[in-house]
Design a protein around this motif. Sequence first.
Motif, PDB file in Angstrom:
ATOM      1  N   UNK A  69       0.887  -1.385   0.540  1.00 25.74           N
ATOM      2  CA  UNK A  69      -0.004   0.123  -0.349  1.00 25.74           C
ATOM      3  C   UNK A  69       0.742   1.510   0.007  1.00 25.74           C
ATOM      4  N   UNK A  70       0.015   2.480  -0.187  1.00 22.17           N
ATOM      5  CA  UNK A  70       0.419   3.496   0.097  1.00 22.17           C
ATOM      6  C   UNK A  70       1.256   3.814   1.222  1.00 22.17           C
ATOM      7  N   UNK A  71       1.091   3.328   2.296  1.00 20.79           N
ATOM      8  CA  UNK A  71       1.738   3.406   3.244  1.00 20.79           C
ATOM      9  C   UNK A  71       2.970   2.247   3.725  1.00 20.79           C
ATOM     10  N   UNK A  72       3.151   1.414   2.875  1.00 17.52           N
ATOM     11  CA  UNK A  72       3.665  -0.439   3.232  1.00 17.52           C
ATOM     12  C   UNK A  72       3.454  -0.638   5.106  1.00 17.52           C
ATOM     13  N   UNK A  73       2.161  -0.664   5.160  1.00 12.85           N
ATOM     14  CA  UNK A  73       1.676  -1.374   6.082  1.00 12.85           C
ATOM     15  C   UNK A  73       2.223  -3.010   6.180  1.00 12.85           C
ATOM     16  N   UNK A  74       2.283  -3.482   7.575  1.00 10.81           N
ATOM     17  CA  UNK A  74       3.440  -5.214   7.087  1.00 10.81           C
ATOM     18  C   UNK A  74       1.874  -5.600   7.366  1.00 10.81           C
ATOM     19  N   UNK A  75       1.783  -6.373   6.621  1.00 10.56           N
ATOM     20  CA  UNK A  75       1.245  -7.529   6.487  1.00 10.56           C
ATOM     21  C   UNK A  75       0.640  -8.055   7.945  1.00 10.56           C
ATOM     22  N   UNK A  76       1.348  -8.643   8.327  1.00 15.76           N
ATOM     23  CA  UNK A  76       1.243  -9.448   9.725  1.00 15.76           C
ATOM     24  C   UNK A  76       0.603  -7.797  10.524  1.00 15.76           C
ATOM     25  N   UNK A  77       0.979  -7.354  10.563  1.00 12.76           N
ATOM     26  CA  UNK A  77       0.207  -6.560  11.388  1.00 12.76           C
ATOM     27  C   UNK A  77      -1.227  -5.413  11.179  1.00 12.76           C
ATOM     28  N   UNK A  78      -1.184  -6.164   9.649  1.00 15.88           N
ATOM     29  CA  UNK A  78      -2.821  -5.636   9.081  1.00 15.88           C
ATOM     30  C   UNK A  78      -3.523  -6.867  10.102  1.00 15.88           C
ATOM     31  N   UNK A  79      -3.401  -8.065  10.169  1.00 13.74           N
ATOM     32  CA  UNK A  79      -3.962  -9.384  10.330  1.00 13.74           C
ATOM     33  C   UNK A  79      -3.880  -9.165  10.766  1.00 13.74           C
ATOM     34  N   UNK A  80      -3.433  -8.893  12.100  1.00 15.03           N
ATOM     35  CA  UNK A  80      -2.869  -8.997  13.845  1.00 15.03           C
ATOM     36  C   UNK A  80      -4.302  -7.768  14.800  1.00 15.03           C
ATOM     37  N   UNK A  81      -4.192  -6.902  13.615  1.00 16.27           N
ATOM     38  CA  UNK A  81      -5.138  -5.882  13.841  1.00 16.27           C
ATOM     39  C   UNK A  81      -6.848  -5.859  12.871  1.00 16.27           C
ATOM     40  N   UNK A  83      -7.786  -9.270  13.119  1.00 18.60           N
ATOM     41  CA  UNK A  83      -8.418 -10.780  14.004  1.00 18.60           C
ATOM     42  C   UNK A  83      -9.365 -11.808  13.107  1.00 18.60           C
ATOM     43  N   UNK A  84      -8.271 -11.876  11.735  1.00 19.20           N
ATOM     44  CA  UNK A  84      -7.846 -12.760  10.918  1.00 19.20           C
ATOM     45  C   UNK A  84      -6.305 -13.629  11.597  1.00 19.20           C
ATOM     46  N   UNK A  85      -7.351 -15.342  10.460  1.00 20.17           N
ATOM     47  CA  UNK A  85      -6.359 -15.955  10.783  1.00 20.17           C
ATOM     48  C   UNK A  85      -4.752 -15.517   9.732  1.00 20.17           C
ATOM     49  N   UNK A  86      -3.937 -15.663  10.396  1.00 18.39           N
ATOM     50  CA  UNK A  86      -2.218 -15.988   9.400  1.00 18.39           C
ATOM     51  C   UNK A  86      -2.335 -16.603   8.037  1.00 18.39           C
ATOM     52  N   UNK A  87      -3.328 -16.597   7.347  1.00 16.15           N
ATOM     53  CA  UNK A  87      -3.224 -17.251   5.795  1.00 16.15           C
ATOM     54  C   UNK A  87      -2.977 -17.502   4.346  1.00 16.15           C
ATOM     55  N   UNK A  88      -2.749 -17.817   3.827  1.00 18.38           N
ATOM     56  CA  UNK A  88      -2.693 -17.628   2.398  1.00 18.38           C
ATOM     57  C   UNK A  88      -3.415 -17.039   1.894  1.00 18.38           C
ATOM     58  N   UNK A  89      -5.128 -17.162   2.319  1.00 20.99           N
ATOM     59  CA  UNK A  89      -5.815 -16.151   1.504  1.00 20.99           C
ATOM     60  C   UNK A  89      -6.279 -14.803   2.225  1.00 20.99           C
ATOM     61  N   UNK A  90      -6.090 -14.705   3.443  1.00 24.23           N
ATOM     62  CA  UNK A  90      -6.610 -13.209   4.413  1.00 24.23           C
ATOM     63  C   UNK A  90      -5.365 -12.874   3.992  1.00 24.23           C
ATOM     64  N   UNK A  91      -3.951 -13.252   4.339  1.00 26.45           N
ATOM     65  CA  UNK A  91      -2.642 -12.314   3.287  1.00 26.45           C
ATOM     66  C   UNK A  91      -3.431 -11.665   1.818  1.00 26.45           C
ATOM     67  N   UNK A  92      -3.755 -12.882   0.707  1.00 28.30           N
ATOM     68  CA  UNK A  92      -4.119 -12.136  -0.554  1.00 28.30           C
ATOM     69  C   UNK A  92      -5.164 -11.210  -0.455  1.00 28.30           C
ATOM     70  N   UNK A  93      -6.154 -11.270   0.373  1.00 23.05           N
ATOM     71  CA  UNK A  93      -7.477 -10.512   0.141  1.00 23.05           C
ATOM     72  C   UNK A  93      -6.745  -9.017   1.128  1.00 23.05           C
ATOM     73  N   UNK A  94      -6.201  -9.311   2.390  1.00 22.21           N
ATOM     74  CA  UNK A  94      -5.730  -7.907   2.830  1.00 22.21           C
ATOM     75  C   UNK A  94      -4.714  -7.010   1.913  1.00 22.21           C
TER      76      UNK A  94
END
Length: 162
Positions: A69-81, A83-94
Motif C-alpha cells: 500500500x501507499x504507506x507500506x503496512x506490514x501484512x502481519x500487523x494488518x492481519x493481527x489488527x 483479528x483474522x488468521x494469518x493464512x494465504x487467503x487472508x494475506x492475499x485479501x488484505x
Amino acid sequence: MKKILLLILCIYNLAFSNSLGLTNTDLIILKKIKSLTDDKMMKYTLMAIAIKESSVGKKQINFESNDYGLFQSNIKSVLRRQYVEDNYYNRRYFAYKLLNDVAFSTANAIVEIDYWREIHKENWVKVWASYNAGWRYNSNVGVLYANSIFDIIKKLRFEYNL
C-alpha cells in the motif's frame, strides 16, 4: 559581478528545486493526505511516510518485507489488527485491500502511528523509528529511518510549502 550572479543562481535553485522529485500528481496526493487530519505532526508524518515507503504510491509492494500500500503496512500487523488468521487467503485479501483501498491503507497507517505515539509518549523521532523498526527503534535502521522522515518533513514544509 561573479558573486552576484552566483548568489542569484543559488537563490533560483533553492526557489525552484525539487529535491524529492515530486510530480504534480504527487503533490495533489500529498495535499489530499494533508487534508485528512488537523493534527499537524500526523499530517507531515503521513505525507513523509507515503514518500519514503512507496514514492507516493508508485511502489506499493515490497515482497521481501510483505509490506503493501501507499504507506507500506506490514501484512502481519494488518492481519493481527483485523483479528483474522494469518493464512494465504487472508494475506492475499488484505494485501489486495491495502493496494486498492486508499482509505483502508491510510487507516492502517494512522492506527500504527497512533500505537507508537502512545508507546513513546508523543516522541515523534521514536514514533518514526518504530514505524519502520518496531521495538528496535534505537537500532541503526530505526534511527536512519527517523532521520530520513525528518528530512522529508523539512523539505515538505520549507521547499514545497506544504
